[in-house]
Structure formats: structure tokens, C-alpha cells
Write a protein that holds these residues in place. Structure first.
Motif, PDB file in Angstrom:
ATOM      1  N   GLY A  44     -19.655 -10.049 -47.798  1.00 16.58           N
ATOM      2  CA  GLY A  44     -19.037 -11.334 -47.495  1.00 16.58           C
ATOM      3  C   GLY A  44     -18.294 -11.298 -46.171  1.00 16.58           C
ATOM      4  O   GLY A  44     -18.310 -12.269 -45.398  1.00 16.58           O
ATOM      5  N   ASP A  97     -14.703 -15.892 -49.327  1.00 16.98           N
ATOM      6  CA  ASP A  97     -14.579 -14.447 -49.480  1.00 16.98           C
ATOM      7  C   ASP A  97     -13.236 -14.093 -50.105  1.00 16.98           C
ATOM      8  O   ASP A  97     -13.137 -13.143 -50.894  1.00 16.98           O
ATOM      9  CB  ASP A  97     -14.745 -13.760 -48.118  1.00 16.98           C
ATOM     10  CG  ASP A  97     -14.994 -12.269 -48.253  1.00 16.98           C
ATOM     11  OD1 ASP A  97     -15.823 -11.885 -49.107  1.00 16.98           O
ATOM     12  OD2 ASP A  97     -14.351 -11.483 -47.539  1.00 16.98           O
ATOM     13  N   VAL A  99     -22.403 -15.825 -49.813  1.00 16.43           N
ATOM     14  CA  VAL A  99     -21.376 -15.119 -50.579  1.00 16.43           C
ATOM     15  C   VAL A  99     -21.490 -15.472 -52.065  1.00 16.43           C
ATOM     16  O   VAL A  99     -21.351 -14.612 -52.940  1.00 16.43           O
ATOM     17  CB  VAL A  99     -19.965 -15.449 -50.045  1.00 16.43           C
ATOM     18  CG1 VAL A  99     -18.900 -14.795 -50.912  1.00 16.43           C
ATOM     19  CG2 VAL A  99     -19.823 -14.991 -48.603  1.00 16.43           C
TER      20      VAL A  99
END
Length: 328
Positions: free
Chosen positions: A176, A61, A203
Motif C-alpha cells: 500500500g 493505507d 489497496v
């Protein structure tokens, strides 16, 4: 004597502005700067937390946020550049720089996605212990920051490709963070470590979705394709319905940006019609039709009285008035 061609590129000065000074909202620029600052600051926090906690989901992320930070900075810079007026070298101004920035940002997303995917595969093969509590705290903080960034961008111009792309980036970050929270909860409750790389793949999919959208939309403009939902054949057929127009051809439509649509066309006038005697009137009628029905505020119209001046190259978007059939 055959009437001469009128190949002047008539412009209706009341229909649009010829200065080509871009309409760049200062609000967009400020919102982009705020969103970039929020994203950049928390990216550093999340990357550090991911290293401490050993969480690939957090690092994935953070990598996504790094790309978003660069995207937001470039988008902000594009708004700054687009303020510059047109000149004799760049007659359309600098508006398309923002589209180029969007395209570069989209390609960058593909690179980041590939890096995260490779790391996820390695984590599946060699699991690494993750500190669930640290991961959870940072992920919750990231969710709050992303919600704030998304709210900041929500008030910007939604028709602007850079704004829409940036909002998608931030939304991907937001989701995310949700994935990282879910992974932390699973690890704290069950100790199942593979959930971390598994959700990092989620993600990656979010990144790829955003990347494809941005590259596709910006690529459409850079390749000067017809604007989305715009059928040049239908436009030609509609213009032929105007009184005095016999044929419309050599019609080309493209965009400088997603909001600045452009068009050029040739219109052959019926002999003896009012338009043949007053080409300025028919030019104004064409421009008004294009603006009202198709959102084209800038069109270059070439009026013809007989054969096409560019013989043998009259374009694909062609429409000719259909005369009613007569019986003997």
C-alpha cells in the motif's frame, strides 16, 4: 465365549504430553508487540498526513494499518492468553483463542475494505486536490516502517496462523505504501488526480486477499475440519496395513491450532492375532504410525475385538483389510 470389548481410550504416555500446556514462544509475543507499536505509531502519522494532503491513498493505507494495528494487538494478547494452562473446564487450554482472534481480524479486514471502496467511488465522481509532495514524504516513511515491521515478524514462527496473518497484513501495508508513492509521483509529474483513488482500490484488493486467507484458515480450524492436506481415508487405509488390524473406522481428525493436530479412531483387531492378546502393543504401533507419518502427536485409540461399539455410526473414514481372493 466371545472376547469382551476393550473400549478404554488407551494413551501412549511416551508419545506425547498429557498436561496440554501450550507451547507459546516468547519470541513470537515480543515480535508481535514491536510490530504493533511500529504500526500503531505510524498509522497516526499517516492518517494525519492523508488529511493534510487530501490523499485517499494515504487514508486508505492508514485504514489498513488501523486494522493491522488491531490485529497485531489482538495477536499479542492471544499469545498472552495462550500461556495459561489447561484446566478442568478447558481441557485443551486456551490455544484456540488465537485462532478466534485471527478469524475476527479477518472479518474486520472485509469491513475496512468496504469503507475504502465506497470512498474511492466518491472520489472518482468528485475529484479532490492532493498535495503530492506531502503525500510522497509520508508514503516513503511508511514504506520504511513497514519494511522494519516485516523484518521483525520474519524471524517469528512462520507456522503460527497469527504470525502468518500478521505478516500478510504488514506485507499489504508495505505494498500500500508503494502504491501511495506511485500515486504521489504521478500527481507531481502529471497532476492527474484520479490516480489517487485508483491506487486506493489496489489497496482494497490487497486487504481482501489478506482477509480471505485469514478467515479461510481460521474458519477451517474453528469448524474442526481435517487439517490442510490431510486425507482421513488415506490414514485409515495406511493403518489397516499394520499387522493385526482388521478394520479402522470412526476416524475423526481436527486441529486445536494449526500446529496441534488431534485424532480419534476405532481399530478392530484380527481374532487370534498378537494384537488381540496384547492390545497395548497395537495401540502403541498405531500412535507411532500416526506421529511419524502424519504428524499426529495426540490420538485417542479405541480397540475392538468384534462389532463396533457404536453400531450404525462408524464414520465415513473406514478402511478394511482386503484378503487375497481364493480359488476353489
Amino acid at each position: 465365549m466371545t472376547p469382551s470389548h476393550d473400549h478404554g481410550h488407551d494413551h501412549d504416555h511416551g508419545a506425547h504430553d498429557h498436561s496440554h500446556v501450550p507451547d507459546v514462544g516468547a519470541g513470537n509475543e515480543k515480535r508481535m508487540a514491536v510490530a504493533a507499536a511500529l504500526t500503531g505509531l505510524f498509522m497516526l502519522v499517516e492518517a494525519g498526513g492523508g488529511l493534510v494532503a487530501g490523499s485517499l491513498a494515504l487514508l486508505a493505507d492508514a485504514g489498513h494499518m488501523l486494522t493491522d494495528f488491531a490485529a497485531l494487538l489482538l495477536a499479542w494478547f492471544a499469545f498472552r492468553v495462550a500461556r495459561r494452562p489447561a484446566d478442568w473446564k478447558r481441557t485443551y487450554g486456551f490455544d484456540r483463542f488465537s485462532v478466534l482472534v485471527a478469524f475476527v481480524n479477518g472479518i474486520g479486514l472485509f469491513v475496512i475494505a468496504a469503507v475504502i471502496a465506497v470512498e474511492a467511488v466518491q472520489r472518482f465522481r468528485n475529484p479532490v486536490p492532493v498535495l503530492g509532495d506531502t503525500m510522497l514524504v509520508i508514503a516513503v516513511a511508511g514504506l520504511l516502517v513497514n519494511l522494519l515491521s516485516f523484518w521483525v515478524l520474519h524471524g517469528a514462527d512462520k507456522d503460527n496462523l497469527n504470525v502468518r496473518g500478521a505478516a500478510l497484513h504488514v506485507l499489504g501495508d508495505l505494498l500500500g505504501s508503494v502504491a501511495a508513492i506511485a500515486a504521489a509521483v504521478v500527481i507531481l509529474l502529471t497532476g492527474w488526480m484520479p490516480i489517487d483513488p485508483l491506487l486506493s482500490v489496489l489497496v482494497v484488493l490487497l486487504i481482501l486477499r489478506s482477509a480471505w486467507y485469514v478467515v479461510k484458515e481460521s474458519g477451517r480450524i474453528l469448524l474442526e475440519a481435517a487439517p490442510r492436506g490431510f486425507d482421513t481415508r488415506a490414514v485409515a487405509a495406511d493403518l489397516v496395513a499394520l499387522e493385526g488390524i482388521e478394520d479402522v473406522h470412526h476416524l475423526h481428525a481436527w486441529s486445536i491450532t494449526e500446529k496441534r493436530r488431534m485424532m480419534t479412531l476405532h481399530a478392530r483387531i484380527e481374532p487370534g492375532s498378537d494384537g488381540a492378546r496384547n492390545p497395548e502393543r497395537i495401540t502403541a504401533a498405531i500412535k507411532a504410525r500416526l506421529k511419524d507419518r502424519f504428524g499426529i502427536a495426540h490420538a485417542t485409540v479405541e480397540i475392538e475385538h468384534d462389532d463396533c461399539a457404536d453400531a450404525g455410526d462408524c464414520g465415513e473414514a473406514t478402511a478394511r483389510r482386503q484378503e487375497p481372493a481364493t480359488t476353489a
